[in-house]
Write a protein that holds these residues in place. Sequence first.
Motif, PDB file in Angstrom:
ATOM      1  N   ALA A 174     -19.517  39.939  15.227  1.00 53.44           N
ATOM      2  CA  ALA A 174     -20.328  38.885  14.685  1.00 53.44           C
ATOM      3  C   ALA A 174     -20.175  37.699  15.856  1.00 53.44           C
ATOM      4  CB  ALA A 174     -20.614  38.871  13.656  1.00 53.44           C
ATOM      5  N   PHE A 175     -19.389  36.891  15.541  1.00 55.55           N
ATOM      6  CA  PHE A 175     -18.716  35.205  16.372  1.00 55.55           C
ATOM      7  C   PHE A 175     -20.011  35.733  17.603  1.00 55.55           C
ATOM      8  CE2 PHE A 175     -16.127  32.412  18.323  1.00 55.55           C
ATOM      9  CZ  PHE A 175     -17.037  31.314  17.800  1.00 55.55           C
ATOM     10  N   ILE A 176     -19.098  36.907  18.521  1.00 57.02           N
ATOM     11  CA  ILE A 176     -19.541  37.050  19.983  1.00 57.02           C
ATOM     12  C   ILE A 176     -20.997  36.510  20.232  1.00 57.02           C
ATOM     13  CG2 ILE A 176     -19.500  37.950  22.058  1.00 57.02           C
ATOM     14  CD1 ILE A 176     -16.053  38.433  21.299  1.00 57.02           C
ATOM     15  N   GLN A 177     -21.168  37.173  18.942  1.00 53.75           N
ATOM     16  CA  GLN A 177     -22.880  37.716  18.739  1.00 53.75           C
ATOM     17  C   GLN A 177     -23.759  36.609  18.918  1.00 53.75           C
ATOM     18  OE1 GLN A 177     -23.458  40.993  16.695  1.00 53.75           O
ATOM     19  NE2 GLN A 177     -22.920  42.811  18.857  1.00 53.75           N
ATOM     20  N   GLY A 178     -23.149  35.770  18.054  1.00 55.31           N
ATOM     21  CA  GLY A 178     -23.886  34.563  18.093  1.00 55.31           C
ATOM     22  C   GLY A 178     -24.237  34.483  16.438  1.00 55.31           C
ATOM     23  N   HIS A 179     -23.913  34.985  15.109  1.00 54.87           N
ATOM     24  CA  HIS A 179     -23.912  35.458  14.414  1.00 54.87           C
ATOM     25  C   HIS A 179     -23.490  33.476  13.576  1.00 54.87           C
ATOM     26  CE1 HIS A 179     -24.332  40.017  13.358  1.00 54.87           C
ATOM     27  NE2 HIS A 179     -24.885  39.352  14.455  1.00 54.87           N
ATOM     28  N   PRO A 180     -23.953  33.471  12.390  1.00 57.91           N
ATOM     29  CA  PRO A 180     -23.793  32.317  12.000  1.00 57.91           C
ATOM     30  C   PRO A 180     -22.287  32.119  11.323  1.00 57.91           C
ATOM     31  CG  PRO A 180     -26.243  33.279  10.811  1.00 57.91           C
ATOM     32  CD  PRO A 180     -25.336  34.147  11.167  1.00 57.91           C
ATOM     33  N   VAL A 181     -22.007  30.958  12.092  1.00 61.41           N
ATOM     34  CA  VAL A 181     -20.495  30.873  11.616  1.00 61.41           C
ATOM     35  C   VAL A 181     -20.048  31.139   9.786  1.00 61.41           C
ATOM     36  CG1 VAL A 181     -18.398  29.611  11.545  1.00 61.41           C
ATOM     37  CG2 VAL A 181     -19.918  30.085  13.701  1.00 61.41           C
ATOM     38  N   PRO A 182     -20.757  30.123   8.712  1.00 65.48           N
ATOM     39  CA  PRO A 182     -20.063  30.036   8.184  1.00 65.48           C
ATOM     40  C   PRO A 182     -21.023  31.507   7.101  1.00 65.48           C
ATOM     41  CG  PRO A 182     -21.962  28.055   8.169  1.00 65.48           C
ATOM     42  CD  PRO A 182     -21.624  29.329   9.418  1.00 65.48           C
ATOM     43  N   HIS A 183     -21.657  32.307   7.747  1.00 65.34           N
ATOM     44  CA  HIS A 183     -21.670  33.109   6.967  1.00 65.34           C
ATOM     45  C   HIS A 183     -20.267  34.268   7.565  1.00 65.34           C
ATOM     46  CE1 HIS A 183     -23.213  37.810   6.303  1.00 65.34           C
ATOM     47  NE2 HIS A 183     -22.761  37.542   7.217  1.00 65.34           N
ATOM     48  N   LEU A 184     -19.529  34.222   8.428  1.00 71.48           N
ATOM     49  CA  LEU A 184     -18.677  34.472   8.628  1.00 71.48           C
ATOM     50  C   LEU A 184     -17.192  34.694   8.187  1.00 71.48           C
ATOM     51  CD1 LEU A 184     -19.245  34.684  12.907  1.00 71.48           C
ATOM     52  CD2 LEU A 184     -19.665  36.795  11.523  1.00 71.48           C
ATOM     53  N   PHE A 185     -16.947  32.678   8.193  1.00 74.71           N
ATOM     54  CA  PHE A 185     -16.209  32.505   7.540  1.00 74.71           C
ATOM     55  C   PHE A 185     -16.450  32.861   5.963  1.00 74.71           C
ATOM     56  CE2 PHE A 185     -15.678  29.361  10.376  1.00 74.71           C
ATOM     57  CZ  PHE A 185     -13.770  30.448  10.887  1.00 74.71           C
ATOM     58  N   ASP A 186     -17.603  33.187   5.011  1.00 76.41           N
ATOM     59  CA  ASP A 186     -17.481  33.624   3.718  1.00 76.41           C
ATOM     60  C   ASP A 186     -17.284  35.191   3.783  1.00 76.41           C
ATOM     61  OD1 ASP A 186     -18.322  31.245   2.542  1.00 76.41           O
ATOM     62  OD2 ASP A 186     -20.476  32.109   3.151  1.00 76.41           O
ATOM     63  N   THR A 187     -17.680  36.108   4.274  1.00 74.14           N
ATOM     64  CA  THR A 187     -17.165  37.600   4.830  1.00 74.14           C
ATOM     65  C   THR A 187     -15.584  37.497   5.168  1.00 74.14           C
ATOM     66  OG1 THR A 187     -19.208  38.149   6.919  1.00 74.14           O
ATOM     67  CG2 THR A 187     -17.252  39.614   6.526  1.00 74.14           C
ATOM     68  N   LEU A 188     -14.843  36.595   5.595  1.00 71.76           N
ATOM     69  CA  LEU A 188     -13.359  36.528   6.095  1.00 71.76           C
ATOM     70  C   LEU A 188     -12.589  36.625   4.595  1.00 71.76           C
ATOM     71  CD1 LEU A 188     -12.952  34.755   8.843  1.00 71.76           C
ATOM     72  CD2 LEU A 188     -12.063  37.203   8.962  1.00 71.76           C
ATOM     73  N   LEU A 189     -13.695  35.328   3.778  1.00 70.54           N
ATOM     74  CA  LEU A 189     -13.050  34.766   2.812  1.00 70.54           C
ATOM     75  C   LEU A 189     -12.890  35.843   1.311  1.00 70.54           C
ATOM     76  CD1 LEU A 189     -11.911  33.118   0.547  1.00 70.54           C
ATOM     77  CD2 LEU A 189     -14.060  32.277  -0.022  1.00 70.54           C
ATOM     78  N   SER A 190     -13.713  36.695   1.814  1.00 74.55           N
ATOM     79  CA  SER A 190     -14.557  38.108   0.407  1.00 74.55           C
ATOM     80  C   SER A 190     -13.305  39.004   0.686  1.00 74.55           C
ATOM     81  CB  SER A 190     -15.649  38.486   0.450  1.00 74.55           C
ATOM     82  OG  SER A 190     -16.498  38.264   0.653  1.00 74.55           O
ATOM     83  N   ILE A 191     -13.299  39.506   2.053  1.00 79.15           N
ATOM     84  CA  ILE A 191     -11.887  40.347   2.224  1.00 79.15           C
ATOM     85  C   ILE A 191     -10.480  40.230   2.465  1.00 79.15           C
ATOM     86  CG2 ILE A 191     -11.098  41.204   4.677  1.00 79.15           C
ATOM     87  CD1 ILE A 191     -13.372  41.105   6.177  1.00 79.15           C
ATOM     88  N   LEU A 192     -10.358  38.834   2.043  1.00 83.43           N
ATOM     89  CA  LEU A 192      -9.116  38.148   1.888  1.00 83.43           C
ATOM     90  C   LEU A 192      -8.720  38.472   0.462  1.00 83.43           C
ATOM     91  CD1 LEU A 192      -6.677  36.198   2.918  1.00 83.43           C
ATOM     92  CD2 LEU A 192      -8.012  34.512   2.381  1.00 83.43           C
ATOM     93  N   LEU A 193      -9.735  38.324  -0.265  1.00 85.33           N
ATOM     94  CA  LEU A 193      -9.150  38.193  -1.762  1.00 85.33           C
ATOM     95  C   LEU A 193      -9.123  39.822  -1.983  1.00 85.33           C
ATOM     96  CD1 LEU A 193     -11.683  35.574  -3.047  1.00 85.33           C
ATOM     97  CD2 LEU A 193     -10.073  35.152  -2.890  1.00 85.33           C
TER      98      LEU A 193
END
Length: 594
Positions: free
Chosen positions: A46-65
């Motif tokens: 998603a990052f390579i495809q240019g998706h919004p970075v804030p949304h990507l970190f929100d996704t990562l935090l959800s996965i982490l929790l």
Amino acid sequence: MKASPPSSPAEGERPAPGASSDSAAVAQALVASNRLLQALTQVQTAFIQGHPVPHLFDTLLSILLELTGSEYGFIGEVLRTAEGKPYLRTHAITNIAWTPELREFYAREAPRGMEFTNLKTLFGQVMVTGQPVVANTPAVDPRRGGLPQGHPPLNAFLGLPFHSSEEMVGMVGVANRAGGYDEAIITFLEPFLATCCSLLLGLRNERRRHTAEAEVRRSEASFRVLIEQSPDAILIHRGGRIVFANSTAVTLLGREHPEELLEQPLGVLVLTGHETALTEPSSASAPREVRFRHASGRQVLAEVVTVFLEFKGEPAIVCLARDITERRMVQARLLSTERLASLGTLAAGVAHEINTPLSYLLSNLNYVQEEFQALSQSGASIVDEHAQELHDALAEALSGSHRVRDIVRNLKLFSRVDNDQRGPVDIHALLDSCVKMAWSEIKHRARLVKEYGPVPSIESNESQLGQVFLNLLINAAQAIPEDAGESAEIRLSTWHEKETVVVAVQDTGVGIPEENLVRLFDPFFTTKPVGVGTGLGLSICHGIVAAQGGRITVSSQPGQGSTFQVYLPTPRVPPADSTHRESVQDTSSSSLSG
């Protein structure tokens, strides 16, 4: 079944009898690892495809929790103040606001990142040490910073830094996993940390790129404003055709819009023979004079500096042109004014010079007339003695008339207005003429010494050079007090060095103070008494010599006199040489004073 990372059994916890605990743990770890790797792959894609970075970190935090079984946490970037002190800016953080004010603060600040600067906390220890912090009993941990009133309980905390090859880039923090955190969790999250690090480094690169692009845009905008507001005309051409013209260039050429000049060939804009000045590089210290064609048909004289630059990614030639048409008109008027002032200075001397030969010319002619009348009336024949007397009288009359003719010729040379006309100039003949013009000023103050070396003729404006040398000679004479005595001297020298003819005017006068030397060629600057000088002479001389492609220098010391040296370029193909005039040293004034 909820996937969880492997962990050590909690204290007092034992496996169920008969259960294959090892197999279950391995399977559970495998599921968790697959889930983590799959999620990380999706985020990276998603990052390579240019998706919004804030949304990507929100996704990562959800996965982490989810994978750590934690209640809340954050992912943040470690930045530094100007003093080098680290602080945290979040890219994703769980909403644990417990009051309406905090919920409003979270909604406002979380999207752009919250900043935390207190390093006396558990997560602050991660930034200070750059090492993981595990606190399963935070209430009694000496590294804790305490919790504000109303904050949700903190039962366990894990803070993990992630690094690039050069520095700590950021950290993650999670809290309240049942059973706490251990080394197995840290090992399990290594791919997660690597992904976070890659994303933040990519984000930093994007920031730098955007900052650089914004800076380029600002620079281009500022540069365009500078070009458009420049008082100098700016023309850019490529392949002999105009590709850009600023508003000053449009005005200078008499157009209304820049588009009228685009794609125009250079030959249309300048007079024939002036194109070279727009195509060959030059420096600001040596601008070329170019005559442009105005739309009205008149000529516009401009000083042009030409440089090679890139324009819109391709090589181009940039011409900066300054309109000097009005300046030259003012200089011409000043030149005329200075000529009148110099003529006024010379008026008394010229009147004396003309009156002396004219007196004996008329006297002798009257004598001859009376003698012829007397002889005619008496009927006597003209004997040899009378014939000789008449011959001598007529010879003197002829000599006097020649002197009057020379004086008039010199005045004509001096007063001629031919600013742009150039031709071969015999320097020695011109200097002799100027000496005769200035002789009434010189003869009562100093002896004149000529040291003429062999020099070639030069291509120049004779009238303007006469103005220069006459001014220097008069200044030299006026610099010498009338009671200076026999030691007073004005030395006029010429010599040829390389491709330059040098004319030096040296006097033994009062000299020039050092503080005045730097202003000597400024307009209206003079050290003479009121009414004696206009302050324009040397300024005009400097302008004339510079326009001829030469230069003028001065050296002086108070009480020891001054030396002005005029350097004039010789033509590339020298005209007829004037070395037929031998070097002379004339310390006698008889041939000049009559």
